[in-house]
Design a protein around this motif. Structure first.
Motif, PDB file in Angstrom:
ATOM      1  N   GLN A 127      11.634  -2.318  -6.903  1.00 55.29           N
ATOM      2  CA  GLN A 127      12.411  -3.177  -7.731  1.00 55.29           C
ATOM      3  C   GLN A 127      12.940  -4.332  -7.072  1.00 55.29           C
ATOM      4  OE1 GLN A 127      14.539   0.099  -9.459  1.00 55.29           O
ATOM      5  NE2 GLN A 127      13.457   0.083 -11.353  1.00 55.29           N
ATOM      6  N   GLU A 128      13.840  -3.941  -5.948  1.00 54.00           N
ATOM      7  CA  GLU A 128      14.587  -4.997  -5.063  1.00 54.00           C
ATOM      8  C   GLU A 128      13.721  -6.016  -4.755  1.00 54.00           C
ATOM      9  OE1 GLU A 128      17.042  -5.501  -1.135  1.00 54.00           O
ATOM     10  OE2 GLU A 128      16.913  -3.568  -1.979  1.00 54.00           O
ATOM     11  N   VAL A 129      12.406  -5.888  -4.148  1.00 55.32           N
ATOM     12  CA  VAL A 129      11.446  -6.740  -3.421  1.00 55.32           C
ATOM     13  C   VAL A 129      11.082  -7.779  -4.708  1.00 55.32           C
ATOM     14  CG1 VAL A 129       9.089  -6.952  -2.642  1.00 55.32           C
ATOM     15  CG2 VAL A 129      10.563  -5.168  -1.686  1.00 55.32           C
ATOM     16  N   ILE A 130      10.605  -7.058  -5.904  1.00 54.24           N
ATOM     17  CA  ILE A 130      10.443  -7.957  -7.034  1.00 54.24           C
ATOM     18  C   ILE A 130      11.516  -8.722  -7.405  1.00 54.24           C
ATOM     19  CG2 ILE A 130       9.658  -7.899  -9.475  1.00 54.24           C
ATOM     20  CD1 ILE A 130       7.923  -5.436  -8.673  1.00 54.24           C
ATOM     21  N   ASP A 131      12.632  -8.088  -7.844  1.00 60.36           N
ATOM     22  CA  ASP A 131      13.740  -8.826  -8.257  1.00 60.36           C
ATOM     23  C   ASP A 131      14.295 -10.066  -7.256  1.00 60.36           C
ATOM     24  OD1 ASP A 131      13.632  -7.128 -10.522  1.00 60.36           O
ATOM     25  OD2 ASP A 131      15.379  -6.095  -9.738  1.00 60.36           O
ATOM     26  N   ARG A 132      14.211  -9.645  -5.908  1.00 60.17           N
ATOM     27  CA  ARG A 132      14.723 -10.804  -4.929  1.00 60.17           C
ATOM     28  C   ARG A 132      13.665 -11.919  -4.963  1.00 60.17           C
ATOM     29  NH1 ARG A 132      16.357  -8.271   0.545  1.00 60.17           N
ATOM     30  NH2 ARG A 132      16.396 -10.566   1.068  1.00 60.17           N
ATOM     31  N   ALA A 133      12.439 -11.737  -5.052  1.00 65.58           N
ATOM     32  CA  ALA A 133      11.501 -12.721  -5.045  1.00 65.58           C
ATOM     33  C   ALA A 133      10.790 -13.570  -6.372  1.00 65.58           C
ATOM     34  CB  ALA A 133       9.973 -12.069  -4.472  1.00 65.58           C
ATOM     35  N   PRO A 135       8.758 -13.180  -8.588  1.00 66.60           N
ATOM     36  CA  PRO A 135       7.285 -14.181  -8.528  1.00 66.60           C
ATOM     37  C   PRO A 135       6.983 -14.277 -10.099  1.00 66.60           C
ATOM     38  CG  PRO A 135       6.982 -11.620  -8.210  1.00 66.60           C
ATOM     39  CD  PRO A 135       8.520 -11.841  -8.264  1.00 66.60           C
ATOM     40  N   LYS A 136       6.105 -15.367 -10.305  1.00 61.41           N
ATOM     41  CA  LYS A 136       5.798 -15.802 -11.424  1.00 61.41           C
ATOM     42  C   LYS A 136       4.111 -15.960 -11.530  1.00 61.41           C
ATOM     43  CE  LYS A 136       9.785 -16.627 -13.326  1.00 61.41           C
ATOM     44  NZ  LYS A 136      10.712 -16.431 -12.064  1.00 61.41           N
ATOM     45  N   ASN A 137       3.453 -15.896 -10.567  1.00 58.62           N
ATOM     46  CA  ASN A 137       2.136 -16.270 -10.325  1.00 58.62           C
ATOM     47  C   ASN A 137       1.211 -15.130  -9.797  1.00 58.62           C
ATOM     48  OD1 ASN A 137       2.390 -19.106 -11.393  1.00 58.62           O
ATOM     49  ND2 ASN A 137       3.614 -19.183  -9.332  1.00 58.62           N
ATOM     50  N   THR A 138       1.806 -14.271  -9.270  1.00 59.53           N
ATOM     51  CA  THR A 138       1.228 -13.079  -8.570  1.00 59.53           C
ATOM     52  C   THR A 138       1.889 -11.676  -8.864  1.00 59.53           C
ATOM     53  OG1 THR A 138       0.678 -12.387  -6.321  1.00 59.53           O
ATOM     54  CG2 THR A 138       2.577 -12.866  -6.664  1.00 59.53           C
ATOM     55  N   ALA A 139       1.283 -10.714  -8.446  1.00 61.52           N
ATOM     56  CA  ALA A 139       1.832  -9.326  -8.617  1.00 61.52           C
ATOM     57  C   ALA A 139       2.189  -8.668  -7.422  1.00 61.52           C
ATOM     58  CB  ALA A 139       0.652  -8.380  -9.279  1.00 61.52           C
ATOM     59  N   PHE A 140       3.027  -7.584  -7.232  1.00 60.32           N
ATOM     60  CA  PHE A 140       3.343  -7.014  -6.078  1.00 60.32           C
ATOM     61  C   PHE A 140       2.688  -5.483  -6.219  1.00 60.32           C
ATOM     62  CE2 PHE A 140       6.465  -4.108  -3.862  1.00 60.32           C
ATOM     63  CZ  PHE A 140       6.050  -4.482  -2.692  1.00 60.32           C
ATOM     64  N   THR A 141       2.014  -5.185  -5.329  1.00 62.83           N
ATOM     65  CA  THR A 141       1.096  -3.788  -5.457  1.00 62.83           C
ATOM     66  C   THR A 141       1.266  -3.027  -4.171  1.00 62.83           C
ATOM     67  OG1 THR A 141      -0.692  -4.783  -4.364  1.00 62.83           O
ATOM     68  CG2 THR A 141      -0.693  -5.122  -6.555  1.00 62.83           C
ATOM     69  N   ILE A 142       1.151  -1.670  -4.639  1.00 63.09           N
ATOM     70  CA  ILE A 142       1.282  -0.624  -3.348  1.00 63.09           C
ATOM     71  C   ILE A 142       0.007   0.037  -3.249  1.00 63.09           C
ATOM     72  CG2 ILE A 142       2.185   1.651  -2.791  1.00 63.09           C
ATOM     73  CD1 ILE A 142       4.484  -0.663  -2.610  1.00 63.09           C
ATOM     74  N   GLU A 166       7.398  -6.117 -15.045  1.00 66.83           N
ATOM     75  CA  GLU A 166       6.159  -6.822 -15.650  1.00 66.83           C
ATOM     76  C   GLU A 166       4.815  -6.963 -14.294  1.00 66.83           C
ATOM     77  OE1 GLU A 166       4.453 -10.263 -18.412  1.00 66.83           O
ATOM     78  OE2 GLU A 166       6.500  -9.895 -18.075  1.00 66.83           O
ATOM     79  N   CYS A 167       5.461  -7.542 -13.208  1.00 65.66           N
ATOM     80  CA  CYS A 167       4.545  -8.008 -12.200  1.00 65.66           C
ATOM     81  C   CYS A 167       4.129  -6.899 -11.080  1.00 65.66           C
ATOM     82  CB  CYS A 167       5.145  -9.271 -11.474  1.00 65.66           C
ATOM     83  SG  CYS A 167       6.448  -8.701 -10.437  1.00 65.66           S
ATOM     84  N   PHE A 168       4.643  -5.815 -11.442  1.00 71.13           N
ATOM     85  CA  PHE A 168       4.149  -4.605 -10.525  1.00 71.13           C
ATOM     86  C   PHE A 168       2.863  -4.052 -10.854  1.00 71.13           C
ATOM     87  CE2 PHE A 168       4.550   0.024  -9.274  1.00 71.13           C
ATOM     88  CZ  PHE A 168       4.445  -0.131  -7.719  1.00 71.13           C
ATOM     89  N   ALA A 169       1.832  -3.965 -10.168  1.00 69.76           N
ATOM     90  CA  ALA A 169       0.421  -3.784 -10.487  1.00 69.76           C
ATOM     91  C   ALA A 169      -0.249  -2.786  -9.465  1.00 69.76           C
ATOM     92  CB  ALA A 169      -0.308  -5.222 -10.477  1.00 69.76           C
ATOM     93  N   VAL A 170      -1.490  -2.643  -9.373  1.00 69.09           N
ATOM     94  CA  VAL A 170      -2.059  -1.828  -8.648  1.00 69.09           C
ATOM     95  C   VAL A 170      -2.985  -2.500  -7.761  1.00 69.09           C
ATOM     96  CG1 VAL A 170      -3.856   0.206  -8.991  1.00 69.09           C
ATOM     97  CG2 VAL A 170      -2.336   0.014 -10.594  1.00 69.09           C
ATOM     98  N   HIS A 171      -2.959  -1.983  -6.437  1.00 74.17           N
ATOM     99  CA  HIS A 171      -3.992  -2.363  -5.639  1.00 74.17           C
ATOM    100  C   HIS A 171      -4.825  -1.109  -5.429  1.00 74.17           C
ATOM    101  CE1 HIS A 171      -6.055  -2.584  -1.585  1.00 74.17           C
ATOM    102  NE2 HIS A 171      -5.726  -3.845  -1.487  1.00 74.17           N
ATOM    103  N   MET A 172      -6.221  -1.199  -5.823  1.00 67.87           N
ATOM    104  CA  MET A 172      -6.944   0.125  -5.791  1.00 67.87           C
ATOM    105  C   MET A 172      -7.754  -0.036  -4.561  1.00 67.87           C
ATOM    106  SD  MET A 172      -8.868   2.480  -7.301  1.00 67.87           S
ATOM    107  CE  MET A 172      -8.518   2.266  -9.165  1.00 67.87           C
ATOM    108  N   LYS A 197      -7.710   5.092 -16.095  1.00 70.42           N
ATOM    109  CA  LYS A 197      -6.028   5.290 -15.974  1.00 70.42           C
ATOM    110  C   LYS A 197      -5.392   3.969 -15.521  1.00 70.42           C
ATOM    111  CE  LYS A 197      -5.537  10.363 -16.164  1.00 70.42           C
ATOM    112  NZ  LYS A 197      -5.186  11.455 -15.471  1.00 70.42           N
ATOM    113  N   LEU A 198      -6.032   3.288 -14.463  1.00 71.11           N
ATOM    114  CA  LEU A 198      -5.472   2.265 -14.205  1.00 71.11           C
ATOM    115  C   LEU A 198      -6.093   0.950 -14.103  1.00 71.11           C
ATOM    116  CD1 LEU A 198      -4.928   4.135 -10.317  1.00 71.11           C
ATOM    117  CD2 LEU A 198      -3.024   3.653 -12.276  1.00 71.11           C
ATOM    118  N   GLY A 199      -7.267   0.974 -14.808  1.00 68.49           N
ATOM    119  CA  GLY A 199      -8.051  -0.410 -14.647  1.00 68.49           C
ATOM    120  C   GLY A 199      -7.295  -1.390 -15.194  1.00 68.49           C
ATOM    121  N   SER A 200      -6.600  -1.593 -16.217  1.00 71.54           N
ATOM    122  CA  SER A 200      -6.119  -2.690 -16.689  1.00 71.54           C
ATOM    123  C   SER A 200      -4.836  -3.183 -15.754  1.00 71.54           C
ATOM    124  CB  SER A 200      -5.221  -2.289 -18.135  1.00 71.54           C
ATOM    125  OG  SER A 200      -4.105  -1.567 -18.004  1.00 71.54           O
ATOM    126  N   TYR A 201      -4.186  -2.562 -14.858  1.00 70.96           N
ATOM    127  CA  TYR A 201      -3.321  -2.931 -13.904  1.00 70.96           C
ATOM    128  C   TYR A 201      -3.765  -3.442 -12.623  1.00 70.96           C
ATOM    129  CZ  TYR A 201       0.012  -0.117 -16.856  1.00 70.96           C
ATOM    130  OH  TYR A 201       0.573   0.245 -17.888  1.00 70.96           O
TER     131      TYR A 201
END
Length: 273
Positions: A127-133, A135-142, A166-172, A197-201
């Motif tokens: 949450q902190e990484v996303i909130d500080r950055a 982003p509008k054009n990319t996703a943060f993934t783990i 909203e911009c937290f997504a999935v790295h597969m 389960k994860l496809g849309s992310y």
């Protein structure tokens, strides 16, 4: 899919980097320089990628923002925010890291990796990484890990729910989630579960292979494509069902020649998918 490699290959300029990637048959790339570079150099690599129709799939972090060492943790957090800002500037598909650990090795296996406290720390960190950055054009993934959350699709879904950004997504990295005999022996069924389960992310995928070693006790080894037992055709079909433009990155080889040979092998093997 848009195939790519995690290696930048040996090169002397941004133009040469992009042209070598394209000549190899790549259509996606991992951005080869980081947020510490001058803006002019960043722009040169971005422009070269676009000129060669190379999708910027990933901006990597690969640091431990949960470290028990205060200075390491602070440096990792600052770098994570900077890298996510870079990914946003580049309009990359995603910026990727692992969650991290309080143990001595940044990506090591420790009991506390599965503690309630570290889960909460992971949620707050993301949450902190996303909130500080912002982003509008990319996703943060783990990236999933065998011994670090998220180890499977249900943990990832719970992480998405609790992070609530909203911009937290999935790295597969499906291969990293194969961490027991059942997931290995019935990997096609497990693969289907992950994509269902994860496809849309999903924003970006890794590509490699896994083999079971014959020695006791249970040992799995990551290996190059074709050296293991994973149904790579099934993997790519599931990816293409989600997004025919999905970046798929070959990783964890040693020499440039290995990457070149692997791309050729993968393209030939998957030509009928």
């Amino acid at each position: 899919m848009r195939l790519g490699i995690s290696s930048a290959l040996e090169h002397g300029s941004a133009k040469e980097w992009a042209e070598k990637q394209k000549a190899l048959g790549c259509k996606a790339v991992v951005f080869p320089i980081d947020s510490k570079a001058d803006t002019s150099e960043i722009d040169a690599y971005a422009d070269a990628a676009h000129a060669c129709d190379l999708m910027i799939a990933e901006v990597g972090i690969w640091k431990n923002p949960l470290s028990s060492e205060a200075s390491e943790k602070k440096e990792a957090m600052e770098y994570s925010v900077a890298q996510l800002k870079l990914a946003d500037y580049l309009k990359a598909r995603c910026c990727v890291n692992i969650t991290g650990t309080t143990g001595s090795r940044w990506d090591g296996a420790y009991p506390q990796n599965f503690s309630e406290d570290l889960w909460k720390q992971s949620v707050r960190m993301i949450q902190e990484v996303i909130d500080r950055a912002d982003p509008k054009n990319t996703a943060f993934t783990i990236e999933p890990m065998p011994w670090m959350i998220p180890t499977g699709p249900d943990e990832y879904l719970q992480l998405i729910k609790e992070v609530n950004r909203e911009c937290f997504a999935v790295h597969m990295d499906f291969f990293n989630m194969i961490n027991c005999p059942q997931r290995y022996l019935f990997h096609e069924q497990f693969m289907d579960e992950c994509f269902q389960k994860l496809g849309s992310y999903i924003k970006s995928c890794h590509l490699k292979d896994v083999k079971l070693l014959p020695e006791f006790t249970f040992q799995l080894k990551e290996c190059a494509c074709g050296e293991g037992e994973i149904n790579l055709e099934h993997y790519i079909r599931r990816i293409n069902e989600i997004d025919p433009e999905m970046p798929v990155i070959i990783e964890h080889l040693q020499e440039d020649r290995e990457y070149i040979d692997s791309v050729r092998y993968v393209k030939e093997r998957l030509s009928l998918v």
